[in-house]
Design a protein around this motif. Structure first.
Motif, PDB file in Angstrom:
ATOM      1  N   GLY A   1     -68.714 -39.238  28.951  1.00  0.00           N
ATOM      2  CA  GLY A   1     -69.714 -39.106  29.994  1.00  0.00           C
ATOM      3  C   GLY A   1     -70.477 -37.806  29.977  1.00  0.00           C
ATOM      4  N   ALA A   2     -70.383 -37.054  28.868  1.00  0.00           N
ATOM      5  CA  ALA A   2     -71.034 -35.744  28.795  1.00  0.00           C
ATOM      6  C   ALA A   2     -72.326 -35.779  28.004  1.00  0.00           C
TER       7      ALA A   2
ATOM      8  N   HIS B   1     -72.592 -40.052  33.774  1.00  0.00           N
ATOM      9  CA  HIS B   1     -73.720 -40.961  33.807  1.00  0.00           C
ATOM     10  C   HIS B   1     -73.264 -42.350  33.370  1.00  0.00           C
ATOM     11  N   ALA B   2     -74.131 -43.333  33.586  1.00  0.00           N
ATOM     12  CA  ALA B   2     -73.833 -44.703  33.155  1.00  0.00           C
ATOM     13  C   ALA B   2     -75.139 -45.342  32.707  1.00  0.00           C
TER      14      ALA B   2
ATOM     15  N   GLY C   1     -74.388 -35.187  32.292  1.00  0.00           N
ATOM     16  CA  GLY C   1     -74.046 -34.856  30.912  1.00  0.00           C
ATOM     17  C   GLY C   1     -74.206 -33.381  30.612  1.00  0.00           C
ATOM     18  N   SER C   2     -74.763 -33.072  29.453  1.00  0.00           N
ATOM     19  CA  SER C   2     -74.729 -31.708  28.934  1.00  0.00           C
ATOM     20  C   SER C   2     -76.115 -31.140  28.671  1.00  0.00           C
TER      21      SER C   2
ATOM     22  N   GLU D   1     -76.122 -18.639  18.097  1.00  0.00           N
ATOM     23  CA  GLU D   1     -75.105 -19.591  18.529  1.00  0.00           C
ATOM     24  C   GLU D   1     -75.766 -20.622  19.434  1.00  0.00           C
ATOM     25  N   LEU D   2     -75.329 -21.865  19.290  1.00  0.00           N
ATOM     26  CA  LEU D   2     -75.777 -22.928  20.179  1.00  0.00           C
ATOM     27  C   LEU D   2     -74.599 -23.334  21.046  1.00  0.00           C
ATOM     28  N   LEU D   3     -74.749 -23.166  22.339  1.00  0.00           N
ATOM     29  CA  LEU D   3     -73.695 -23.522  23.281  1.00  0.00           C
ATOM     30  C   LEU D   3     -73.968 -24.895  23.880  1.00  0.00           C
ATOM     31  N   VAL D   4     -72.920 -25.668  24.050  1.00  0.00           N
ATOM     32  CA  VAL D   4     -72.990 -26.899  24.827  1.00  0.00           C
ATOM     33  C   VAL D   4     -72.425 -26.595  26.203  1.00  0.00           C
ATOM     34  N   VAL D   5     -73.167 -26.969  27.231  1.00  0.00           N
ATOM     35  CA  VAL D   5     -72.723 -26.774  28.607  1.00  0.00           C
ATOM     36  C   VAL D   5     -72.568 -28.152  29.239  1.00  0.00           C
TER      37      VAL D   5
END
Length: 368
Positions: free
Chosen positions: A107-108, A202-203, A323-324, A192-196
């Motif tokens: 769900g991210a 979500h659906a 999500g992210s 650097e690439l960060l995922v938050v």
């Protein structure tokens, strides 16, 4: 007893959002987070599915009974759909035992469903010696999600999970499915690439995603093209002037400008100007927020707080509605930026986000 172990990754989309079902351009790369499957053949026509990450016991299904609209629901629909899609395409696939474990956040917006589908397809291809080519495998997995599960997703997620390579982003033309691996080694450049992960679920299959897709199709029909891919960036003002519905107009504007952003990012990466992609990522977020309307307050806060803390660029990634987000930053300021993000969320009612670096990783593979 297991006959082997396979893994398939989740993905982050660097740029190119909601363009894949419009025959456009996307640019994902694989995450180090994977869904791992231990699998073995069965000779009794049963598909047995078990997950270490989902409460409850194993689910057993008769492979001959699998069909769209006849269940099962929940997470088991994805591997069941893959089994159905393979058999429906004429592949001689019988029963199987599967045990899954996953580190892809569900769900991210990081394609946990595609990782589940692709690892199932790869395992079945090896177990039953189907010799499926990776692009074909991705298309069958997409069909499983579209037809069996009922989620109108494009081809990007499954292709990324099946075809990405370490140290690269995948430039995929979703019309002809041609691929180019674009070098994307951030660490060597001090970036650097960060995922938050906002932890907002979500659906996509429950309405809003489908509405956006239908709106894009309506825009293409009104403009007399087979897909919005055919609307050139230079012709966008004239195209928009022909659309009466403001909502459709906004959807078209996003798709056409997003395809153009993919081209701009590729040009910058190939020119070695990696830090210059930051503002393009941010432009993409504004378009997704204002024109496509798939952002949410938590994602907007990530982008705003990241830019205020000195990030080079930031945007939501994935289908949206939660999500992210991704954040491009200098490695030297990464720790400070993470703290700034957590501080920005602290006084809000939102959950504390999960933050981790995204390293371009290999696609699906057999582990043992």
């Amino acid at each position: 007893m297991s006959e082997g172990v396979w893994a398939a990754p989740g993905r982050v989309n660097l740029i190119g959002e909601h363009t894949d079902y419009n025959d456009g351009f996307v640019m994902p790369f694989a995450l180090p987070h994977t869904t791992v499957a231990s699998a073995a053949r069965r000779d009794d026509g049963v598909l047995r599915l078990h997950s270490a990450d989902v409460p409850g016991g194993a689910v057993e299904l008769r492979v001959h009974d699998l069909a769209p609209g006849r269940g099962p629901g929940g997470w088991t629909g994805y591997p069941a759909g893959v089994m159905w899609a393979l058999r429906d395409a004429g592949h001689a696939v019988g029963g199987a035992d599967f045990h899954y474990e996953s580190t892809v956040p569900a769900g991210a917006g990081l394609s946990s469903s595609a990782a589940l589908e692709v690892v199932t397809a790869l395992a079945l291809s090896d177990l039953y010696e189907l010799g499926l080519e990776r692009g074909r495998m991705a298309r069958l997995c997409q069909r499983a999600e579209n037809v069996y599960v009922g989620a109108p997703t494009g081809i990007m997620d499954q292709t990324a999970s099946a075809c990405c390579t370490a140290g690269h982003a995948l430039h995929l033309d979703t019309r002809d499915l041609s691929q180019r691996q674009i070098p994307f080694d951030l660490a060597a450049l001090g970036l650097e690439l960060l995922v938050v992960d906002t932890r907002v679920k979500h659906a996509h299959s429950e309405g809003e995603y489908g509405k956006r897709r239908a709106g894009c199709e309506a825009g293409a029909a009104a403009l007399g093209v087979s897909a919005l891919r055919d609307v050139l960036y230079a012709d966008l003002p004239a195209a928009l002037s022909r659309l009466d519905d403001p909502e459709v107009r906004a959807l078209v504007r996003h798709v056409v400008t997003e395809n153009h952003r993919v081209k701009r990012v590729i040009a910058l990466l190939e020119a070695g100007e990696v830090d210059a992609i930051g503002p393009v990522l941010t432009e993409g977020h504004v378009s997704l927020r204002d024109d496509f309307r798939v952002s949410c307050p938590e994602l907007d806060l990530v982008v705003e707080a990241s830019l205020s803390a000195g990030a080079l660029g930031a945007r939501m990634t994935g289908g949206g509605f939660g999500g992210s987000a991704i954040v491009l930053t200098h490695t030297s300021t990464s720790t400070t930026l993470k703290k700034s993000l957590l501080d920005a969320f602290a006084p809000t009612p939102y959950a504390e986000p999960r933050i981790f670096p995204a390293t371009p990783s290999p696609g699906a593979r057999r582990v043992s």
